[in-house]
Design a protein around this motif. Structure first.
Motif, PDB file in Angstrom:
ATOM      1  N   CYS A  44       0.910  -1.298   0.062  1.00 53.42           N
ATOM      2  CA  CYS A  44       0.125   0.125   0.164  1.00 53.42           C
ATOM      3  C   CYS A  44       0.827   1.165  -0.010  1.00 53.42           C
ATOM      4  O   CYS A  44       0.516   2.320  -0.674  1.00 53.42           O
ATOM      5  N   LEU A  45       1.857   1.478   0.678  1.00 52.32           N
ATOM      6  CA  LEU A  45       2.897   2.428   0.876  1.00 52.32           C
ATOM      7  C   LEU A  45       3.294   2.532  -0.595  1.00 52.32           C
ATOM      8  O   LEU A  45       3.806   3.828  -0.947  1.00 52.32           O
ATOM      9  N   LYS A  46       3.740   1.566  -1.353  1.00 56.52           N
ATOM     10  CA  LYS A  46       4.437   1.632  -2.494  1.00 56.52           C
ATOM     11  C   LYS A  46       3.516   2.357  -3.487  1.00 56.52           C
ATOM     12  O   LYS A  46       3.737   2.929  -4.572  1.00 56.52           O
ATOM     13  N   VAL A  47       2.101   1.824  -3.451  1.00 58.92           N
ATOM     14  CA  VAL A  47       1.265   2.318  -4.386  1.00 58.92           C
ATOM     15  C   VAL A  47       1.032   3.959  -4.288  1.00 58.92           C
ATOM     16  O   VAL A  47       1.014   4.573  -5.072  1.00 58.92           O
ATOM     17  N   LEU A  48       1.138   4.271  -2.812  1.00 58.86           N
ATOM     18  CA  LEU A  48       0.899   5.659  -2.643  1.00 58.86           C
ATOM     19  C   LEU A  48       2.160   6.465  -3.118  1.00 58.86           C
ATOM     20  O   LEU A  48       1.800   7.417  -3.606  1.00 58.86           O
ATOM     21  N   SER A  49       3.203   5.817  -3.018  1.00 58.59           N
ATOM     22  CA  SER A  49       4.471   6.571  -3.516  1.00 58.59           C
ATOM     23  C   SER A  49       4.481   6.665  -4.918  1.00 58.59           C
ATOM     24  O   SER A  49       4.774   7.800  -5.576  1.00 58.59           O
ATOM     25  N   LEU A  50       3.977   5.615  -5.762  1.00 61.31           N
ATOM     26  CA  LEU A  50       3.599   5.772  -7.192  1.00 61.31           C
ATOM     27  C   LEU A  50       2.914   6.651  -7.718  1.00 61.31           C
ATOM     28  O   LEU A  50       3.096   7.587  -8.560  1.00 61.31           O
ATOM     29  N   PHE A  51       1.515   7.119  -6.952  1.00 64.27           N
ATOM     30  CA  PHE A  51       0.600   8.014  -7.201  1.00 64.27           C
ATOM     31  C   PHE A  51       1.224   9.420  -7.123  1.00 64.27           C
ATOM     32  O   PHE A  51       0.797  10.491  -7.568  1.00 64.27           O
ATOM     33  N   ARG A  52       1.860   9.442  -6.081  1.00 73.17           N
ATOM     34  CA  ARG A  52       2.717  10.891  -5.711  1.00 73.17           C
ATOM     35  C   ARG A  52       3.719  10.968  -6.783  1.00 73.17           C
ATOM     36  O   ARG A  52       3.936  12.141  -7.381  1.00 73.17           O
TER      37      ARG A  52
END
Length: 331
Positions: free
Chosen positions: A253-261
């Motif tokens: 989930c943290l990797k997904v948030l980093s991707l979207f940022r």
């Protein structure tokens, strides 16, 4: 991968390649803090350490003709939820007062259904006018597929933002719902934009999509130029077609948030539904990539105590972007 290279590309407006985007989602867990630091450099550049708070009012529950596989309110869901028609003006006003007291900057009026009736749009419009007289809240409406004249009425009443999530990638869409198309959702975002409403559109992660689907979602929202991007993580509800689905762990989930940022560097990235059950003890780390969260409850599921959210933000050394008095927002 040297994650700071991606941060620099994002900060200078250079597009991250598809291969680089997939590498974010495939980041080894031992490099996760380095990836989060890269995402934080982008977040800090555009938003500092401020956190925007949003509160949802479930203005109409259930009674929906759509067949969305993730939703407890859909026509095919066998769930025990409260169902009711559009709330009256006084109840919506009380919700706005609660949002104000909770220091939420944005009050989100959400209604189930394919799209709103004229009466429902008029109820929201009439209520928003009074909310604007009393508070300095931003108003986001989420009422389904929107007609141009409805969008114009909402804009004229003072609605600031319209939410209509794409939810998943175009190629995965038909696996989630068949009662409307991906283009229906995209066209609604364009309709809102044409009326002068700030576009809000996001996704739900964890619905059996591929990592390429996730990358495609991030790129599609960049192409839509959505001002606000809610990133939901599936909270699988018993009685829905996705019942029992559990594909996510907090680190992913943290990797997904980093991707979207990194792909949408200047946009409001909001950790939304499912954060408590998917990020769990790692919730605070999500705010190194995202700059916004929902507080309070969601549509048919509960959130964590608002005091816990405020404490989490304070413990990080971040600041809530708060409403001090009518017409002003400060931190």
């Amino acid at each position: 991968m040297i994650w700071n290279v991606l941060a620099n590309k994002s900060l200078t407006g250079e597009k991250i390649t598809n291969e680089e985007a997939l590498s974010v989602l495939n980041c080894p867990d031992e490099e996760l803090l380095s990836l989060l630091n890269a995402a934080y450099q982008v977040r800090k550049h555009h938003y500092g350490n401020k956190v925007k708070l949003n509160m949802i009012m479930n203005a109409k529950s259930g009674l929906c003709s759509e067949n969305c596989g993730y939703c407890s309110q859909s026509s095919i869901a066998d769930t025990d939820i409260n169902t009711y028609n559009m709330l009256d003006k006084e109840t919506l006003l009380k919700g706005a007062e609660q949002a104000y007291k909770m220091q939420a900057g944005t009050y989100c009026i959400v209604a189930s259904g394919r799209g709103p009736s004229r009466r429902e749009v008029e109820t929201v419009a009439d209520t928003v006018k009074e909310i604007k007289d009393r508070y300095s809240l931003k108003i986001c409406a989420c009422l389904g597929i929107l007609k141009p004249e409805q969008a114009e009425l909402l804009k004229g009443a003072g609605v600031d933002r319209y939410n209509h999530n794409v939810n998943t990638s175009e190629t995965h869409h038909d696996s989630i719902t068949t009662s409307h198309t991906y283009d229906d959702r995209v066209n609604t975002v364009h309709t809102a934009k044409a009326a002068g409403l700030s576009p809000c559109s996001g996704v739900i992660i964890g619905m059996k999509e591929s990592k390429q689907d996730v990358v495609d979602m991030a790129y599609s929202l960049n192409a839509l130029d959505a001002d606000s991007i809610p990133v939901n993580f599936l909270h699988a509800i018993d009685g829905t077609p996705l019942e029992g689905t559990s594909e996510l762990d907090p680190r992913y989930c943290l990797k997904v948030l980093s991707l979207f940022r990194l792909i949408n560097p200047t946009k409001e990235i909001r950790i939304s539904g499912g954060r408590e059950v998917n990020l769990r003890a790692l919730q605070p780390l999500g705010l190194y990539a995202a700059n916004s969260i929902f507080i309070g409850d969601y549509l048919t599921t509960s959130g964590q105590e608002t005091t816990s959210d405020h404490r989490m933000i304070e413990d990080l050394g971040f600041e809530v972007e708060i409403v001090e008095e009518k017409g002003t927002v400060t931190s």
